[in-house]
Motif scaffolding. Structure first.
Motif, PDB file in Angstrom:
ATOM      1  N   ASP A   1     -17.391  -3.036   6.523  1.00  0.00           N
ATOM      2  CA  ASP A   1     -16.637  -3.696   7.573  1.00  0.00           C
ATOM      3  C   ASP A   1     -15.880  -4.875   6.971  1.00  0.00           C
ATOM      4  O   ASP A   1     -16.494  -5.818   6.464  1.00  0.00           O
ATOM      5  CB  ASP A   1     -17.606  -4.153   8.670  1.00  0.00           C
ATOM      6  CG  ASP A   1     -16.914  -4.861   9.806  1.00  0.00           C
ATOM      7  OD1 ASP A   1     -15.705  -4.634  10.022  1.00  0.00           O
ATOM      8  OD2 ASP A   1     -17.589  -5.652  10.491  1.00  0.00           O
ATOM      9  N   VAL A   2     -14.563  -4.813   6.994  1.00  0.00           N
ATOM     10  CA  VAL A   2     -13.746  -5.872   6.409  1.00  0.00           C
ATOM     11  C   VAL A   2     -14.006  -7.206   7.105  1.00  0.00           C
ATOM     12  O   VAL A   2     -13.996  -8.261   6.473  1.00  0.00           O
ATOM     13  CB  VAL A   2     -12.248  -5.500   6.443  1.00  0.00           C
ATOM     14  CG1 VAL A   2     -11.391  -6.647   5.945  1.00  0.00           C
ATOM     15  CG2 VAL A   2     -11.991  -4.255   5.608  1.00  0.00           C
TER      16      VAL A   2
ATOM     17  N   ASN B   1      -7.320  -7.462   0.540  1.00  0.00           N
ATOM     18  CA  ASN B   1      -5.887  -7.664   0.613  1.00  0.00           C
ATOM     19  C   ASN B   1      -5.400  -7.786   2.056  1.00  0.00           C
ATOM     20  O   ASN B   1      -6.122  -7.509   3.000  1.00  0.00           O
ATOM     21  CB  ASN B   1      -5.164  -6.496  -0.059  1.00  0.00           C
ATOM     22  CG  ASN B   1      -5.609  -6.325  -1.487  1.00  0.00           C
ATOM     23  OD1 ASN B   1      -5.474  -7.235  -2.294  1.00  0.00           O
ATOM     24  ND2 ASN B   1      -6.157  -5.172  -1.810  1.00  0.00           N
ATOM     25  N   PHE B   2      -4.146  -8.163   2.159  1.00  0.00           N
ATOM     26  CA  PHE B   2      -3.455  -8.206   3.433  1.00  0.00           C
ATOM     27  C   PHE B   2      -3.593  -6.844   4.103  1.00  0.00           C
ATOM     28  O   PHE B   2      -3.696  -5.827   3.450  1.00  0.00           O
ATOM     29  CB  PHE B   2      -1.992  -8.558   3.171  1.00  0.00           C
ATOM     30  CG  PHE B   2      -1.215  -8.923   4.386  1.00  0.00           C
ATOM     31  CD1 PHE B   2      -1.553 -10.031   5.133  1.00  0.00           C
ATOM     32  CD2 PHE B   2      -0.138  -8.160   4.783  1.00  0.00           C
ATOM     33  CE1 PHE B   2      -0.830 -10.380   6.256  1.00  0.00           C
ATOM     34  CE2 PHE B   2       0.596  -8.502   5.906  1.00  0.00           C
ATOM     35  CZ  PHE B   2       0.245  -9.613   6.643  1.00  0.00           C
ATOM     36  N   HIS B   3      -3.630  -6.787   5.389  1.00  0.00           N
ATOM     37  CA  HIS B   3      -3.813  -5.564   6.180  1.00  0.00           C
ATOM     38  C   HIS B   3      -5.214  -4.977   6.037  1.00  0.00           C
ATOM     39  O   HIS B   3      -5.419  -3.781   6.215  1.00  0.00           O
ATOM     40  CB  HIS B   3      -2.765  -4.495   5.851  1.00  0.00           C
ATOM     41  CG  HIS B   3      -1.374  -4.898   6.190  1.00  0.00           C
ATOM     42  ND1 HIS B   3      -0.970  -5.205   7.465  1.00  0.00           N
ATOM     43  CD2 HIS B   3      -0.280  -5.064   5.403  1.00  0.00           C
ATOM     44  CE1 HIS B   3       0.303  -5.531   7.460  1.00  0.00           C
ATOM     45  NE2 HIS B   3       0.746  -5.458   6.219  1.00  0.00           N
ATOM     46  N   ASN B   4      -6.182  -5.821   5.660  1.00  0.00           N
ATOM     47  CA  ASN B   4      -7.596  -5.441   5.612  1.00  0.00           C
ATOM     48  C   ASN B   4      -7.905  -4.264   4.689  1.00  0.00           C
ATOM     49  O   ASN B   4      -8.801  -3.479   4.959  1.00  0.00           O
ATOM     50  CB  ASN B   4      -8.124  -5.164   7.010  1.00  0.00           C
ATOM     51  CG  ASN B   4      -8.121  -6.410   7.857  1.00  0.00           C
ATOM     52  OD1 ASN B   4      -8.264  -7.511   7.345  1.00  0.00           O
ATOM     53  ND2 ASN B   4      -7.952  -6.251   9.146  1.00  0.00           N
ATOM     54  N   THR B   5      -7.185  -4.132   3.610  1.00  0.00           N
ATOM     55  CA  THR B   5      -7.545  -3.153   2.596  1.00  0.00           C
ATOM     56  C   THR B   5      -8.395  -3.852   1.551  1.00  0.00           C
ATOM     57  O   THR B   5      -8.315  -5.073   1.387  1.00  0.00           O
ATOM     58  CB  THR B   5      -6.300  -2.534   1.940  1.00  0.00           C
ATOM     59  OG1 THR B   5      -5.542  -3.562   1.320  1.00  0.00           O
ATOM     60  CG2 THR B   5      -5.460  -1.793   2.971  1.00  0.00           C
ATOM     61  N   TYR B   6      -9.220  -3.087   0.839  1.00  0.00           N
ATOM     62  CA  TYR B   6     -10.070  -3.695  -0.183  1.00  0.00           C
ATOM     63  C   TYR B   6     -10.260  -2.749  -1.350  1.00  0.00           C
ATOM     64  O   TYR B   6     -10.062  -1.535  -1.233  1.00  0.00           O
ATOM     65  CB  TYR B   6     -11.423  -4.103   0.402  1.00  0.00           C
ATOM     66  CG  TYR B   6     -12.231  -2.978   0.996  1.00  0.00           C
ATOM     67  CD1 TYR B   6     -13.115  -2.244   0.218  1.00  0.00           C
ATOM     68  CD2 TYR B   6     -12.101  -2.645   2.344  1.00  0.00           C
ATOM     69  CE1 TYR B   6     -13.855  -1.207   0.766  1.00  0.00           C
ATOM     70  CE2 TYR B   6     -12.840  -1.612   2.894  1.00  0.00           C
ATOM     71  CZ  TYR B   6     -13.717  -0.900   2.100  1.00  0.00           C
ATOM     72  OH  TYR B   6     -14.444   0.128   2.630  1.00  0.00           O
TER      73      TYR B   6
END
Length: 103
Positions: free
Chosen positions: A6-7, A56-61
């Protein structure tokens, strides 16, 4: 990798390390977790020295492990390499969840 995290939890842990941790040269540290923020704030990172996690931006990891390249690891099959990395990542995720509960 089978990592589904979960981001929101990751960002919550980042905020706890940033606000409750001690300042270090490149960011903050709480217990053995370090956090770093890019100058523009679009990427934050958490690390324990063995595994790092870029959010990262936009909840990517993306996770990085100490031995990213399977060709650089001697005497390991590709399966062993991936299992080793997965174990490191799962242990790191567990540390983050424990930190989130504790603070």
């Amino acid at each position: 990798m089978k990592n589904s995290v979960d981001v929101r939890t990751l960002l919550n842990v980042y905020e706890k390390v940033k606000t409750q941790g001690q300042a270090i040269e490149m960011g903050n540290q709480l217990e053995d977790i370090q956090c770093i923020e890019d100058h523009d704030g679009y990427r934050v990172s958490l690390s324990d020295g063995n595994v790092s996690l870029d959010i990262n931006f936009h909840n990517t990891y993306h996770f990085h492990t100490m031995n990213e390249d399977p060709d650089s690891v001697i005497n390991q099959t590709t399966t062993e390499f991936h299992n080793n990395n997965e174990q490191q990542i799962q242990a790191f995720i567990h540390k983050l969840h424990e930190l989130d509960k504790k603070y």
